[in-house]
Design a protein around this motif. Structure first.
Motif, PDB file in Angstrom:
ATOM      1  N   ARG A  67      58.423  84.164   1.807  1.00  0.00           N
ATOM      2  CA  ARG A  67      59.407  85.230   2.027  1.00  0.00           C
ATOM      3  C   ARG A  67      60.534  85.211   0.995  1.00  0.00           C
ATOM      4  N   PHE A  68      60.798  84.064   0.390  1.00  0.00           N
ATOM      5  CA  PHE A  68      61.908  83.921  -0.545  1.00  0.00           C
ATOM      6  C   PHE A  68      61.360  83.609  -1.945  1.00  0.00           C
ATOM      7  N   ALA A  69      62.162  83.954  -2.959  1.00  0.00           N
ATOM      8  CA  ALA A  69      61.768  83.658  -4.339  1.00  0.00           C
ATOM      9  C   ALA A  69      62.989  83.223  -5.141  1.00  0.00           C
ATOM     10  N   ILE A  70      62.874  82.079  -5.787  1.00  0.00           N
ATOM     11  CA  ILE A  70      63.945  81.589  -6.660  1.00  0.00           C
ATOM     12  C   ILE A  70      63.584  81.937  -8.106  1.00  0.00           C
ATOM     13  N   SER A  71      64.592  82.298  -8.868  1.00  0.00           N
ATOM     14  CA  SER A  71      64.400  82.590 -10.286  1.00  0.00           C
ATOM     15  C   SER A  71      65.695  82.259 -11.020  1.00  0.00           C
ATOM     16  N   ARG A  72      65.627  82.243 -12.334  1.00  0.00           N
ATOM     17  CA  ARG A  72      66.844  81.985 -13.111  1.00  0.00           C
ATOM     18  C   ARG A  72      66.788  82.779 -14.397  1.00  0.00           C
ATOM     19  N   ASP A  73      67.967  83.128 -14.868  1.00  0.00           N
ATOM     20  CA  ASP A  73      68.110  83.787 -16.162  1.00  0.00           C
ATOM     21  C   ASP A  73      69.011  82.885 -17.000  1.00  0.00           C
ATOM     22  N   ASN A  74      68.393  82.144 -17.901  1.00  0.00           N
ATOM     23  CA  ASN A  74      69.157  81.179 -18.688  1.00  0.00           C
ATOM     24  C   ASN A  74      70.056  81.842 -19.727  1.00  0.00           C
ATOM     25  N   THR A  75      69.833  83.119 -19.997  1.00  0.00           N
ATOM     26  CA  THR A  75      70.736  83.832 -20.904  1.00  0.00           C
ATOM     27  C   THR A  75      72.023  84.241 -20.189  1.00  0.00           C
ATOM     28  N   LYS A  76      71.957  84.276 -18.855  1.00  0.00           N
ATOM     29  CA  LYS A  76      73.124  84.674 -18.059  1.00  0.00           C
ATOM     30  C   LYS A  76      73.697  83.509 -17.264  1.00  0.00           C
ATOM     31  N   ASN A  77      73.130  82.320 -17.433  1.00  0.00           N
ATOM     32  CA  ASN A  77      73.597  81.137 -16.698  1.00  0.00           C
ATOM     33  C   ASN A  77      73.642  81.393 -15.190  1.00  0.00           C
ATOM     34  N   THR A  78      72.590  82.018 -14.692  1.00  0.00           N
ATOM     35  CA  THR A  78      72.562  82.429 -13.294  1.00  0.00           C
ATOM     36  C   THR A  78      71.213  82.102 -12.664  1.00  0.00           C
ATOM     37  N   VAL A  79      71.267  81.628 -11.430  1.00  0.00           N
ATOM     38  CA  VAL A  79      70.066  81.428 -10.625  1.00  0.00           C
ATOM     39  C   VAL A  79      70.135  82.386  -9.445  1.00  0.00           C
ATOM     40  N   TYR A  80      68.980  82.880  -9.042  1.00  0.00           N
ATOM     41  CA  TYR A  80      68.905  83.877  -7.985  1.00  0.00           C
ATOM     42  C   TYR A  80      68.035  83.362  -6.846  1.00  0.00           C
ATOM     43  N   LEU A  81      68.287  83.922  -5.665  1.00  0.00           N
ATOM     44  CA  LEU A  81      67.412  83.690  -4.529  1.00  0.00           C
ATOM     45  C   LEU A  81      67.180  85.033  -3.856  1.00  0.00           C
ATOM     46  N   GLN A  82      65.964  85.531  -3.965  1.00  0.00           N
ATOM     47  CA  GLN A  82      65.577  86.779  -3.316  1.00  0.00           C
ATOM     48  C   GLN A  82      65.101  86.453  -1.907  1.00  0.00           C
ATOM     49  N   LEU A  83      65.742  87.054  -0.939  1.00  0.00           N
ATOM     50  CA  LEU A  83      65.417  86.831   0.470  1.00  0.00           C
ATOM     51  C   LEU A  83      64.776  88.094   1.024  1.00  0.00           C
ATOM     52  N   ASN A  84      63.536  87.994   1.461  1.00  0.00           N
ATOM     53  CA  ASN A  84      62.809  89.126   2.030  1.00  0.00           C
ATOM     54  C   ASN A  84      62.384  88.826   3.457  1.00  0.00           C
ATOM     55  N   SER A  85      62.075  89.871   4.198  1.00  0.00           N
ATOM     56  CA  SER A  85      61.591  89.729   5.575  1.00  0.00           C
ATOM     57  C   SER A  85      62.498  88.805   6.377  1.00  0.00           C
ATOM     58  N   LEU A  86      63.781  89.037   6.283  1.00  0.00           N
ATOM     59  CA  LEU A  86      64.744  88.134   6.909  1.00  0.00           C
ATOM     60  C   LEU A  86      64.650  88.158   8.426  1.00  0.00           C
TER      61      LEU A  86
END
Length: 127
Positions: A67-86
């Motif tokens: 249900r969740f997906a972690i990703s990162r953008d090293n050009t933006k110094n940011t990590v994300y967590l996509q939360l679905n079907s909460l």
């Protein structure tokens, strides 16, 4: 020392989605394995997901079930967590963490691995 600031939390209905962000500053972002943990009121902190320095490998807590997906953008110094079907049971404070000692390992599921933490962002899922 790296500083971490989360954003993107909020109130959402069951079945909905949110995208959390964690912006890092102060050190070379690509030196760090990044992770998300969550803590519900009165409960222990729980591992959600971690991502390798280059972003090519990920690791999830057993409860995530796709249900969740972690990703990162090293050009933006940011990590994300996509939360679905909460679900209401996903209600918690979600915090990001950083570790520079090694690249991603299975013991990155344990909070003792991390020296740097953000302040957290609240996610509330209504039924």
């Amino acid at each position: 020392q790296v500083q971490l600031v989360e954003s993107g939390g909020g109130l959402v209905q069951a079945g909905g989605s949110l995208r959390l962000s964690c912006a890092a500053s102060g050190r070379t972002f690509t030196n760090y394995v990044m992770a998300w943990f969550r803590q519900a009121p009165g409960k222990e902190r729980v591992f959600v997901a971690a991502i390798s320095r280059g972003g090519h490998a990920t690791y999830y807590g057993n409860f995530v079930e796709g249900r969740f997906a972690i990703s990162r953008d090293n050009t933006k110094n940011t990590v994300y967590l996509q939360l679905n079907s909460l679900k209401p049971g996903d209600t918690a404070v979600y915090s990001c963490a950083a570790d520079q000692t090694t690249d991603l390992r299975t013991d990155h599921a344990y909070d003792f691995r991390y020296d740097h933490w953000g302040q957290g962002t609240q996610v509330t899922v209504s039924s």
